[in-house]
Design a protein around this motif. Structure first.
Motif, short mmCIF file in Angstrom:
data_model
loop_
_atom_site.label_atom_id
_atom_site.label_comp_id
_atom_site.label_asym_id
_atom_site.label_seq_id
_atom_site.Cartn_x
_atom_site.Cartn_y
_atom_site.Cartn_z
N GLU A 1 -41.16 60.19 49.30
CA GLU A 1 -41.64 58.85 48.94
C GLU A 1 -42.83 58.94 47.99
O GLU A 1 -42.97 58.13 47.06
N ALA A 2 -43.69 59.94 48.21
CA ALA A 2 -44.85 60.14 47.33
C ALA A 2 -44.39 60.51 45.92
O ALA A 2 -45.02 60.12 44.92
N ARG A 3 -43.28 61.24 45.81
CA ARG A 3 -42.73 61.63 44.50
C ARG A 3 -42.29 60.39 43.72
O ARG A 3 -42.50 60.29 42.50
N LYS A 4 -41.71 59.42 44.42
CA LYS A 4 -41.28 58.18 43.77
C LYS A 4 -42.49 57.41 43.26
O LYS A 4 -42.46 56.84 42.16
N VAL A 5 -43.55 57.38 44.07
CA VAL A 5 -44.77 56.69 43.65
C VAL A 5 -45.37 57.37 42.43
O VAL A 5 -45.81 56.72 41.48
N ALA A 6 -45.38 58.71 42.44
CA ALA A 6 -45.95 59.47 41.33
C ALA A 6 -45.19 59.19 40.04
O ALA A 6 -45.80 59.05 38.96
N GLU A 7 -43.88 59.11 40.12
CA GLU A 7 -43.07 58.84 38.93
C GLU A 7 -43.36 57.45 38.37
O GLU A 7 -43.48 57.27 37.15
N LEU A 8 -43.50 56.47 39.26
CA LEU A 8 -43.80 55.11 38.81
C LEU A 8 -45.20 55.00 38.23
O LEU A 8 -45.44 54.25 37.28
N ALA A 9 -46.13 55.78 38.82
CA ALA A 9 -47.53 55.71 38.38
C ALA A 9 -47.79 56.61 37.18
O ALA A 9 -48.86 56.52 36.56
N GLY A 10 -46.83 57.50 36.88
CA GLY A 10 -47.05 58.45 35.80
C GLY A 10 -48.14 59.44 36.15
O GLY A 10 -48.93 59.84 35.29
N ALA A 11 -48.20 59.82 37.44
CA ALA A 11 -49.25 60.72 37.91
C ALA A 11 -48.64 61.97 38.51
O ALA A 11 -47.44 62.03 38.79
N GLU A 12 -49.48 62.99 38.70
CA GLU A 12 -49.04 64.21 39.36
C GLU A 12 -48.77 63.92 40.84
O GLU A 12 -49.48 63.13 41.47
N LEU A 13 -47.76 64.59 41.39
CA LEU A 13 -47.42 64.40 42.80
C LEU A 13 -48.60 64.75 43.70
O LEU A 13 -48.87 64.06 44.69
N SER A 14 -49.33 65.80 43.34
CA SER A 14 -50.46 66.24 44.17
C SER A 14 -51.54 65.17 44.28
O SER A 14 -52.21 65.05 45.30
N ILE A 15 -51.69 64.38 43.21
CA ILE A 15 -52.70 63.32 43.23
C ILE A 15 -52.34 62.25 44.27
O ILE A 15 -53.20 61.80 45.03
N ILE A 16 -51.07 61.87 44.30
CA ILE A 16 -50.62 60.86 45.27
C ILE A 16 -50.74 61.40 46.69
O ILE A 16 -51.18 60.71 47.61
N GLN A 17 -50.36 62.67 46.88
CA GLN A 17 -50.44 63.28 48.22
C GLN A 17 -51.89 63.35 48.69
O GLN A 17 -52.18 63.06 49.85
N ASN A 18 -52.77 63.75 47.80
CA ASN A 18 -54.19 63.84 48.17
C ASN A 18 -54.78 62.46 48.48
O ASN A 18 -55.60 62.31 49.38
N LYS A 19 -54.34 61.47 47.70
CA LYS A 19 -54.82 60.11 47.92
C LYS A 19 -54.36 59.59 49.28
O LYS A 19 -55.12 58.94 50.01
N LEU A 20 -53.13 59.92 49.66
CA LEU A 20 -52.60 59.49 50.96
C LEU A 20 -53.33 60.21 52.10
O LEU A 20 -53.67 59.59 53.12
#
Length: 242
Positions: A169-188
């Protein structure tokens, strides 16, 4: 139960109780009574097909005489201190050759003299059962004790399947946000107040997933609004605006 050995039967008894509240009161303290311990374990011991056979292997009687009363009316009083070395045998009732022996010690203090052995036996049996089965005793009620134990135990963490679902699910968010997956995971992980997602307690899994879905929906909405604005601009450029 007949197919279980004495150790397996003892393990079943141990599962039946983990805590007893101190209900009795002495001069300066509260304690768990012998009848409380026996009453709590009696059915479990019977159901497990066990017998507890205590025996005295050695004993010692110490007598101490002291003066009591006022100076004008002093009397001698003897106090008897009984010490017992014991063997406590757990016997499998279905197999006479299947048993466990435990060396034990007990003591009893009596003034009259005739109750020292009985007190020592009662004391010894009670504390043997408490210590053998690791039964905790406290002033608190059992529910309070359980909450205390849960509060000091490390929380159960999410399993591999749950971790994979969060990362997907974090990968989907990262793709929509145009961000690195690690950034979304760290934010969560930061939002959940854990060092990393693999350290997420299982009771926070649902809220973490809900947070990811919320982020995804927000980015999807922004993306749709952006596309709509871009389409409107294109219509204006081509003279198609209404």
């Amino acid at each position: 139960m007949s197919d279980k050995n004495v150790y397996q039967r003892l393990a079943e008894v141990r599962k039946s109780i983990s805590y007893l509240k101190k209900e009795k009161s002495g001069n300066q303290f509260q304690y768990v009574g012998s009848s409380d311990v026996l009453g709590a374990l009696h059915s479990a011991i019977n159901d497990a097909g066990l017998l507890l056979i205590p025996s005295i292997t050695n004993h010692k009687l110490n007598e101490r005489v002291e003066l009591i009363g006022s100076e004008e009316n002093q009397k001698e009083r003897a106090t008897y201190f009984t010490e017992l070395e014991m063997n406590m045998r757990w016997q499998n009732i279905d197999d006479k050759n299947d048993f466990v022996d435990s060396a034990w010690y007990a003591q009893g203090v009596d003034i009259a003299g005739e109750k020292g052995v009985g007190k020592a036996l009662t004391y010894g049996e009670k504390y043997f059962l408490l210590k053998f089965f690791n039964i905790a005793t406290d002033k608190d009620d059992p529910d309070s004790f359980q909450r205390k134990q849960e509060s000091i135990q490390p929380p159960k963490l999410i399993d591999g399947k749950q971790l994979a679902a969060l990362k997907d699910e974090a990968r989907k968010v990262a793709e929509l946000a145009g961000a690195e997956l690690s950034i979304i995971q760290n934010k969560l992980a930061e939002a959940a107040k854990v060092p990393s997602l693999d350290q997420l307690p299982v009771n926070l899994f649902s809220s973490a997933m809900a947070q990811l879905i919320k982020w995804k929906q927000s980015y999807e909405k922004n993306s749709q609004e952006s596309k709509s604005a871009e389409q409107k601009q294109n219509d204006i450029n081509w003279g198609n605006a209404q």
